[in-house]
Design a protein around this motif. Structure first.
Motif, PDB file in Angstrom:
ATOM      1  N   GLU A  28     -40.682 -37.847 -31.985  1.00 42.01           N
ATOM      2  CA  GLU A  28     -40.724 -36.399 -32.180  1.00 42.01           C
ATOM      3  C   GLU A  28     -40.154 -35.696 -30.951  1.00 42.01           C
ATOM      4  N   VAL A  29     -39.410 -34.616 -31.191  1.00 43.77           N
ATOM      5  CA  VAL A  29     -38.898 -33.772 -30.113  1.00 43.77           C
ATOM      6  C   VAL A  29     -39.856 -32.602 -29.973  1.00 43.77           C
ATOM      7  N   THR A  30     -40.554 -32.528 -28.845  1.00 39.28           N
ATOM      8  CA  THR A  30     -41.664 -31.575 -28.722  1.00 39.28           C
ATOM      9  C   THR A  30     -41.470 -30.495 -27.667  1.00 39.28           C
ATOM     10  N   THR A  31     -40.521 -30.701 -26.739  1.00 35.27           N
ATOM     11  CA  THR A  31     -40.472 -29.811 -25.578  1.00 35.27           C
ATOM     12  C   THR A  31     -39.029 -29.565 -25.144  1.00 35.27           C
ATOM     13  N   VAL A  32     -38.746 -28.335 -24.732  1.00 35.14           N
ATOM     14  CA  VAL A  32     -37.433 -28.001 -24.182  1.00 35.14           C
ATOM     15  C   VAL A  32     -37.616 -27.188 -22.908  1.00 35.14           C
ATOM     16  N   TYR A  33     -36.775 -27.502 -21.928  1.00 34.29           N
ATOM     17  CA  TYR A  33     -36.705 -26.713 -20.690  1.00 34.29           C
ATOM     18  C   TYR A  33     -35.234 -26.479 -20.392  1.00 34.29           C
ATOM     19  N   ASP A  34     -34.825 -25.220 -20.352  1.00 35.46           N
ATOM     20  CA  ASP A  34     -33.425 -24.873 -20.123  1.00 35.46           C
ATOM     21  C   ASP A  34     -33.295 -24.116 -18.803  1.00 35.46           C
ATOM     22  N   TYR A  35     -32.330 -24.514 -17.984  1.00 31.54           N
ATOM     23  CA  TYR A  35     -32.142 -23.901 -16.675  1.00 31.54           C
ATOM     24  C   TYR A  35     -31.409 -22.564 -16.736  1.00 31.54           C
ATOM     25  N   GLY A  36     -30.925 -22.177 -17.905  1.00 31.77           N
ATOM     26  CA  GLY A  36     -30.275 -20.883 -18.043  1.00 31.77           C
ATOM     27  C   GLY A  36     -28.834 -20.843 -17.593  1.00 31.77           C
ATOM     28  N   ASP A  37     -28.179 -21.998 -17.516  1.00 34.35           N
ATOM     29  CA  ASP A  37     -26.779 -22.021 -17.092  1.00 34.35           C
ATOM     30  C   ASP A  37     -25.875 -21.316 -18.105  1.00 34.35           C
ATOM     31  N   ILE A  38     -26.218 -21.405 -19.375  1.00 34.02           N
ATOM     32  CA  ILE A  38     -25.411 -20.797 -20.431  1.00 34.02           C
ATOM     33  C   ILE A  38     -26.212 -19.787 -21.250  1.00 34.02           C
ATOM     34  N   TRP A  39     -27.424 -20.154 -21.632  1.00 36.43           N
ATOM     35  CA  TRP A  39     -28.203 -19.344 -22.568  1.00 36.43           C
ATOM     36  C   TRP A  39     -29.319 -18.575 -21.878  1.00 36.43           C
ATOM     37  N   GLY A 288     -17.925 -29.831 -11.989  1.00 40.68           N
ATOM     38  CA  GLY A 288     -18.834 -29.594 -13.112  1.00 40.68           C
ATOM     39  C   GLY A 288     -19.177 -28.129 -13.289  1.00 40.68           C
ATOM     40  N   LEU A 289     -19.304 -27.402 -12.177  1.00 44.85           N
ATOM     41  CA  LEU A 289     -19.627 -25.978 -12.261  1.00 44.85           C
ATOM     42  C   LEU A 289     -18.493 -25.212 -12.926  1.00 44.85           C
ATOM     43  N   GLU A 290     -17.263 -25.511 -12.543  1.00 44.70           N
ATOM     44  CA  GLU A 290     -16.118 -24.831 -13.143  1.00 44.70           C
ATOM     45  C   GLU A 290     -16.024 -25.139 -14.633  1.00 44.70           C
ATOM     46  N   PHE A 291     -16.257 -26.402 -14.998  1.00 44.38           N
ATOM     47  CA  PHE A 291     -16.249 -26.758 -16.412  1.00 44.38           C
ATOM     48  C   PHE A 291     -17.330 -25.990 -17.166  1.00 44.38           C
ATOM     49  N   MET A 292     -18.509 -25.898 -16.582  1.00 42.81           N
ATOM     50  CA  MET A 292     -19.612 -25.222 -17.242  1.00 42.81           C
ATOM     51  C   MET A 292     -19.298 -23.742 -17.463  1.00 42.81           C
ATOM     52  N   LYS A 293     -18.663 -23.105 -16.487  1.00 46.16           N
ATOM     53  CA  LYS A 293     -18.316 -21.692 -16.634  1.00 46.16           C
ATOM     54  C   LYS A 293     -17.346 -21.486 -17.792  1.00 46.16           C
ATOM     55  N   GLU A 294     -16.340 -22.347 -17.892  1.00 49.27           N
ATOM     56  CA  GLU A 294     -15.384 -22.252 -18.998  1.00 49.27           C
ATOM     57  C   GLU A 294     -16.071 -22.548 -20.335  1.00 49.27           C
ATOM     58  N   TYR A 295     -16.938 -23.534 -20.317  1.00 50.99           N
ATOM     59  CA  TYR A 295     -17.644 -23.905 -21.534  1.00 50.99           C
ATOM     60  C   TYR A 295     -18.602 -22.793 -21.977  1.00 50.99           C
ATOM     61  N   ARG A 296     -19.217 -22.118 -20.999  1.00 55.43           N
ATOM     62  CA  ARG A 296     -20.125 -21.014 -21.304  1.00 55.43           C
ATOM     63  C   ARG A 296     -19.405 -19.910 -22.062  1.00 55.43           C
ATOM     64  N   GLU A 297     -18.200 -19.564 -21.617  1.00 54.53           N
ATOM     65  CA  GLU A 297     -17.426 -18.536 -22.313  1.00 54.53           C
ATOM     66  C   GLU A 297     -17.180 -18.928 -23.764  1.00 54.53           C
ATOM     67  N   LEU A 298     -16.829 -20.187 -23.965  1.00 54.26           N
ATOM     68  CA  LEU A 298     -16.574 -20.692 -25.322  1.00 54.26           C
ATOM     69  C   LEU A 298     -17.821 -20.619 -26.180  1.00 54.26           C
ATOM     70  N   ARG A 299     -18.952 -21.095 -25.651  1.00 50.77           N
ATOM     71  CA  ARG A 299     -20.191 -21.144 -26.435  1.00 50.77           C
ATOM     72  C   ARG A 299     -20.707 -19.733 -26.755  1.00 50.77           C
ATOM     73  N   LEU A 300     -20.629 -18.836 -25.783  1.00 53.69           N
ATOM     74  CA  LEU A 300     -21.101 -17.476 -26.025  1.00 53.69           C
ATOM     75  C   LEU A 300     -20.228 -16.769 -27.059  1.00 53.69           C
ATOM     76  N   LYS A 301     -18.935 -17.039 -27.017  1.00 55.57           N
ATOM     77  CA  LYS A 301     -18.032 -16.451 -28.003  1.00 55.57           C
ATOM     78  C   LYS A 301     -18.326 -17.010 -29.395  1.00 55.57           C
ATOM     79  N   GLN A 302     -18.588 -18.303 -29.472  1.00 55.88           N
ATOM     80  CA  GLN A 302     -18.949 -18.905 -30.754  1.00 55.88           C
ATOM     81  C   GLN A 302     -20.224 -18.277 -31.313  1.00 55.88           C
ATOM     82  N   TRP A 303     -21.194 -18.024 -30.430  1.00 52.90           N
ATOM     83  CA  TRP A 303     -22.456 -17.438 -30.847  1.00 52.90           C
ATOM     84  C   TRP A 303     -22.263 -15.999 -31.342  1.00 52.90           C
ATOM     85  N   GLU A 304     -21.408 -15.245 -30.624  1.00 54.30           N
ATOM     86  CA  GLU A 304     -21.137 -13.864 -31.014  1.00 54.30           C
ATOM     87  C   GLU A 304     -20.428 -13.783 -32.369  1.00 54.30           C
TER      88      GLU A 304
END
Length: 306
Positions: A28-39, A288-304
């Motif tokens: 079972e998947v019971t717990t999530v902790y997100d550092y807020g890098d994207i969401w 990794g930080l630069e990749f995450m920033k580019e990926y964040r833009e993509l994911r947020l746009k997909q969500w919008e």
């Protein structure tokens, strides 16, 4: 019941993994902790509600009290190690999503942890456990000394999959890497200590991965079926958690070598020379930080635009 936690829901993987994990008995998947890098917190709570995860926690310590194993799934691979260490120190099994790490400095840190720890540390590319790639590898004897692996996407984040399918045949032992200056896509020749050779073809304009194995007399090829590749990957991890399969440190050392190979590819391409993979300087990295920033833009746009 084995209770799983997820660290970071940056990518599409957590949402894809959860139903597969729950399809296994006593998981079972019971717990999530997100550092807020994207969401933001609002999305994290939405994700937890949508996926029926009862616990959204605000600290590692809080998560440690609630889980038996954890998946590290952030887009910034430079944070994977730091976020995994507290669980390793508490002997909680860890799955680190691909790429495991993105620098030689972190490769060396992880090797030290592997040597000194008895904890289960698993992860990397799911294609390392592709059922048909593994079955194909069983047909390939040592006579097949030349392997070609073909894959789409960028050199690192997607290239890690291409290295993984080659590793189903070759295992570990990459010695040197040479950039071949292909005009259509980045290609590399990798020499192994056992004198076998891998030709790595990255950035292919295809939507699949494939393998070609050559001997003096014949060759075999495979187009890898990725339709259920997450299931094979997660099944391996779950079987280890349930003590239905013995853990082997190669399950983490192979993905770690995949990172080293591609870090060597970066240097070989930039400096136009043959590189010894075991002698790369600590400073070599994919950001990794630069990749995450580019990926964040993509994911947020997909969500919008959903």
């Amino acid at each position: 019941m084995i209770n799983l936690g997820i660290i970071d829901i940056d990518t599409s993987h957590p949402g894809s993994f959860i139903p597969i994990l729950r399809s296994f008995k006593d998981i079972e998947v019971t717990t999530v902790y997100d550092y807020g890098d994207i969401w933001d917190d609002k999305y994290v709570k939405h994700f937890a509600s949508e996926n029926k995860i009862p616990n959204v926690v605000k600290s590692i310590d809080e998560m440690l009290e609630k889980i038996d194993a954890v998946l590290i799934q952030g887009a910034n691979w430079d944070r994977h190690l730091d976020r995994a260490i507290p669980f390793i120190e508490h002997d909680i099994p860890v799955l680190i999503d691909k790429p495991i790490v993105g620098s030689i400095e972190d490769v060396k840190k992880m090797k030290k942890i592997i040597d000194e720890s008895s904890s289960v540390i698993f992860g990397g590319s799911s294609l390392l456990y592709s059922d048909d790639a593994v079955e194909f590898s069983n047909l390939i004897t040592e006579e097949f000394s030349i392997i070609h692996a073909f894959g789409m996407g960028d050199v690192f984040n997607y290239g890690i999959h291409t290295v993984a399918i080659a590793q189903t045949i070759l295992g570990s032992g990459a010695k040197t890497i040479t950039y071949l200056k292909d005009e259509d896509h980045p290609s590399f020749r990798i020499e192994f200590f056992d004198e076998r050779r891998l030709y790595l073809h990255l950035g292919m304009k295809t939507n699949y991965w494939s393998l070609l194995a050559q001997s003096q007399k014949e060759q075999y090829s495979l187009t890898v079926d990725t339709s259920n590749v997450y299931e094979a990957f997660l099944r391996k991890f779950v079987n280890i958690l349930k003590d239905e399969e013995k853990y082997d440190k190669s399950y983490i050392s192979l993905p770690l070598e995949a990172s080293s190979i591609l870090l060597g590819a970066k240097v070989a391409m930039e400096e136009q020379k043959t590189v010894e993979i075991d002698n790369l300087p600590d400073s070599v990295n994919f950001d990794g930080l630069e990749f995450m920033k580019e990926y964040r833009e993509l994911r947020l746009k997909q969500w919008e635009n959903r």
